[in-house]
Design a protein around this motif. Structure first.
Motif, short mmCIF file in Angstrom:
data_model
loop_
_atom_site.label_atom_id
_atom_site.label_comp_id
_atom_site.label_asym_id
_atom_site.label_seq_id
_atom_site.Cartn_x
_atom_site.Cartn_y
_atom_site.Cartn_z
N ARG A 78 48.33 42.85 38.38
CA ARG A 78 48.79 43.62 39.56
C ARG A 78 48.37 42.97 40.86
NH1 ARG A 78 47.60 48.11 36.40
NH2 ARG A 78 45.51 48.31 37.27
N ARG A 79 47.24 42.25 40.83
CA ARG A 79 46.78 41.56 42.05
C ARG A 79 47.44 40.19 42.23
NH1 ARG A 79 42.98 45.13 40.75
NH2 ARG A 79 41.50 45.90 42.32
N GLY A 80 48.41 39.88 41.38
CA GLY A 80 49.17 38.64 41.56
C GLY A 80 48.58 37.42 40.87
N ASN A 81 47.55 37.61 40.04
CA ASN A 81 47.01 36.47 39.30
C ASN A 81 47.93 36.13 38.12
OD1 ASN A 81 44.06 36.24 40.45
ND2 ASN A 81 44.39 38.42 40.09
N GLN A 82 47.94 34.86 37.70
CA GLN A 82 48.62 34.49 36.45
C GLN A 82 47.68 34.85 35.31
OE1 GLN A 82 51.76 32.90 35.40
NE2 GLN A 82 50.84 33.79 33.56
N VAL A 83 48.13 35.72 34.42
CA VAL A 83 47.27 36.19 33.33
C VAL A 83 47.87 35.77 31.99
CG1 VAL A 83 46.28 38.23 32.21
CG2 VAL A 83 46.47 38.15 34.72
N ILE A 84 46.99 35.31 31.09
CA ILE A 84 47.39 34.97 29.72
C ILE A 84 46.51 35.82 28.80
CG2 ILE A 84 47.63 33.13 27.99
CD1 ILE A 84 46.86 31.91 31.39
N ASN A 138 41.47 28.94 35.60
CA ASN A 138 40.11 28.87 36.16
C ASN A 138 39.23 30.05 35.79
OD1 ASN A 138 41.53 30.67 37.86
ND2 ASN A 138 40.07 30.29 39.53
N VAL A 139 39.76 30.99 34.98
CA VAL A 139 38.93 32.14 34.56
C VAL A 139 39.13 32.36 33.06
CG1 VAL A 139 38.43 34.60 34.87
CG2 VAL A 139 39.22 33.25 36.84
N VAL A 140 38.03 32.44 32.33
CA VAL A 140 38.09 32.77 30.91
C VAL A 140 37.25 34.03 30.69
CG1 VAL A 140 37.37 32.07 28.58
CG2 VAL A 140 38.51 30.42 30.09
N ILE A 141 37.89 35.06 30.15
CA ILE A 141 37.18 36.31 29.90
C ILE A 141 37.04 36.51 28.39
CG2 ILE A 141 37.06 38.80 30.34
CD1 ILE A 141 38.85 38.43 32.77
N ASN A 142 35.80 36.45 27.93
CA ASN A 142 35.48 36.71 26.52
C ASN A 142 35.32 38.21 26.34
OD1 ASN A 142 35.24 34.18 25.03
ND2 ASN A 142 33.61 33.69 26.50
N ASN A 143 36.41 38.85 25.90
CA ASN A 143 36.40 40.31 25.83
C ASN A 143 36.53 40.85 24.40
OD1 ASN A 143 37.10 43.19 26.82
ND2 ASN A 143 38.89 42.55 25.65
N THR A 203 42.11 37.19 43.55
CA THR A 203 43.51 36.76 43.67
C THR A 203 43.57 35.24 43.49
OG1 THR A 203 43.22 36.55 46.06
CG2 THR A 203 44.19 38.61 45.27
N HIS A 204 44.79 34.73 43.26
CA HIS A 204 45.02 33.28 43.12
C HIS A 204 44.22 32.65 41.99
CE1 HIS A 204 46.04 34.19 47.41
NE2 HIS A 204 47.14 33.60 47.00
N ASN A 205 44.02 33.41 40.91
CA ASN A 205 43.37 32.85 39.72
C ASN A 205 44.40 32.72 38.60
OD1 ASN A 205 40.48 33.02 40.58
ND2 ASN A 205 40.96 35.22 40.65
N ILE A 260 37.73 50.63 34.83
CA ILE A 260 38.37 49.41 35.36
C ILE A 260 38.30 49.40 36.89
CG2 ILE A 260 40.59 48.17 35.56
CD1 ILE A 260 39.22 47.85 32.81
N GLY A 261 38.51 50.57 37.52
CA GLY A 261 38.44 50.65 38.98
C GLY A 261 37.07 50.20 39.49
N GLU A 262 36.01 50.76 38.91
CA GLU A 262 34.66 50.41 39.40
C GLU A 262 34.32 48.96 39.05
OE1 GLU A 262 31.69 53.40 38.46
OE2 GLU A 262 30.07 52.07 39.12
N THR A 263 34.78 48.50 37.89
CA THR A 263 34.48 47.12 37.46
C THR A 263 35.17 46.11 38.38
OG1 THR A 263 34.11 47.78 35.18
CG2 THR A 263 34.75 45.49 35.53
N MET A 264 36.45 46.33 38.72
CA MET A 264 37.16 45.40 39.60
C MET A 264 36.50 45.37 40.97
SD MET A 264 39.43 43.92 37.74
CE MET A 264 40.56 43.03 38.81
N GLU A 265 36.07 46.55 41.43
CA GLU A 265 35.39 46.62 42.73
C GLU A 265 34.10 45.78 42.70
OE1 GLU A 265 33.53 50.40 44.60
OE2 GLU A 265 35.65 50.80 44.21
N LYS A 266 33.35 45.91 41.62
CA LYS A 266 32.07 45.19 41.53
C LYS A 266 32.29 43.69 41.28
CE LYS A 266 29.32 49.19 40.12
NZ LYS A 266 28.46 49.39 41.28
#
Ligand SMILES: NC(=O)c1ccc[n+]([C@@H]2O[C@H](COP(=O)([O-])OP(=O)(O)OC[C@H]3O[C@@H](n4cnc5c(N)ncnc54)[C@H](OP(=O)(O)O)[C@@H]3O)[C@@H](O)[C@H]2O)c1
Length: 254
Positions: free
Chosen positions: A27-33, A80-85, A4-6, A205-211
């Motif tokens: 859904r967790r309230g992060n700002q997503v681009i 503060n988070v960059v995801i190379n997907n 959260t707060h990312n 996605i469920g298992e990945t977010m948990e981990k």
């Protein structure tokens, strides 16, 4: 990592794993681009997720990457988070004398140079944040190649290796480097088919977010732990068995 707060920038946010991860963070309230080439999809996803921001980006274009990074950092200074997907997965034939050179070059530009250039464009900004993450999406095929996508598998092994170096080089900064290595997930990457060997996207996605919420550097769903553990002096036995099983029971294509 904290979930959260990312402020999260993710490439390949227009479909599959990227879209689903983006929506899970949203859904967790992060700002997503989200970034991608397909403008109509970017608009549709933004409408479905009020507050989510979008940017058009082709990750094979180094100048566009630099311009988009500057634009995103200016618009979202808390990033503060960059995801190379983003990535592509063409079939090839490592036994043939006929190499599709254009396909091979495009694959390397997308799957290897794309994440390398994105990381470089954002990393100096990330170092200024109190807590930051670069998350690279490799694949289980980094550890056990699928021979009919030989160069794709090699790009993912390259991303695994690059991630290890990046983690070491950033060890004394605020930037942590994580790697997600998905199993076969049922997306459009090859052909969404409902094949029982593919993990349903929502389960993945469920298992990945948990981990991700834990403190592991490598995010790997439980079902592929044995494949992750395969590399070593005798690794070829399982590689041959795995690839024979794919020949016996081919992957559905469109
Ligand atoms: N599905 C699996 O089984 C699996 C397993 C292991 C790893 N992965 C990895 O997971 C990542 C996402 O794949 P997916 O399964 O979600 O497939 P997908 O639904 O086909 O998504 C691929 C994404 O990459 C983007 N992309 C492709 N080329 C691009 C380019 N030149 N510039 C910008 N964006 C580009 C696409 O967006 P636009 O077309 O809008 O640009 C799309 O959003 C890939 O890196 C893939 O290798 C997937």
């Amino acid at each position: 990592m904290k979930l959260t707060h990312n402020t999260v920038f993710i490439t390949g946010g227009t479909s599959g794993i990227g879209r689903a991860l983006a929506e899970a963070f949203h859904r967790r309230g992060n700002q997503v681009i989200i970034a991608g080439r397909r403008q109509a999809l970017l608009e549709e996803i933004a409408r479905a997720n009020p507050g989510m921001d979008t940017v058009e980006l082709d990750i094979t274009d180094p100048a566009q990457i630099k311009a988009v990074a500057q634009h995103v950092i200016k618009r979202h200074p808390d990033l503060n988070v960059v995801i190379n997907n983003a990535g592509i997965m063409p079939f090839d034939n490592a036994a043939s004398g006929e190499l599709d050179d254009a396909q091979a070059t495009h694959l390397l530009a997308t799957n290897v140079l794309g994440p390398v250039r994105i990381s470089a464009a954002f990393v100096e900004h990330l170092k200024t944040r109190p807590e930051a993450w670069i998350i690279n999406n490799s694949s289980v095929l980094a550890f056990i190649p699928l021979a009919v996508t030989a160069l794709y598998s090699a790009t993912k092994a390259a991303i695994h290796s690059y991630t290890l170096s990046q983690r070491f080089m950033l060890r004394e900064t605020t930037v942590k480097v994580l790697e997600i290595s998905p199993p076969w997930v049922d997306t459009d990457l090859i052909h969404k088919s409902g094949d029982p060997r593919a993990m349903p996207l929502d389960e993945f996605i469920g298992e990945t977010m948990e981990k991700l919420q834990g403190d592991s550097d490598e995010i790997i769903v439980d079902r592929i732990n044995p494949l992750r553990s395969n590399p070593g002096p005798n690794e070829y036995a399982l590689i041959a068995q795995f690839n024979q099983s794919v020949i016996d029971n081919p992957i559905p294509v469109a």
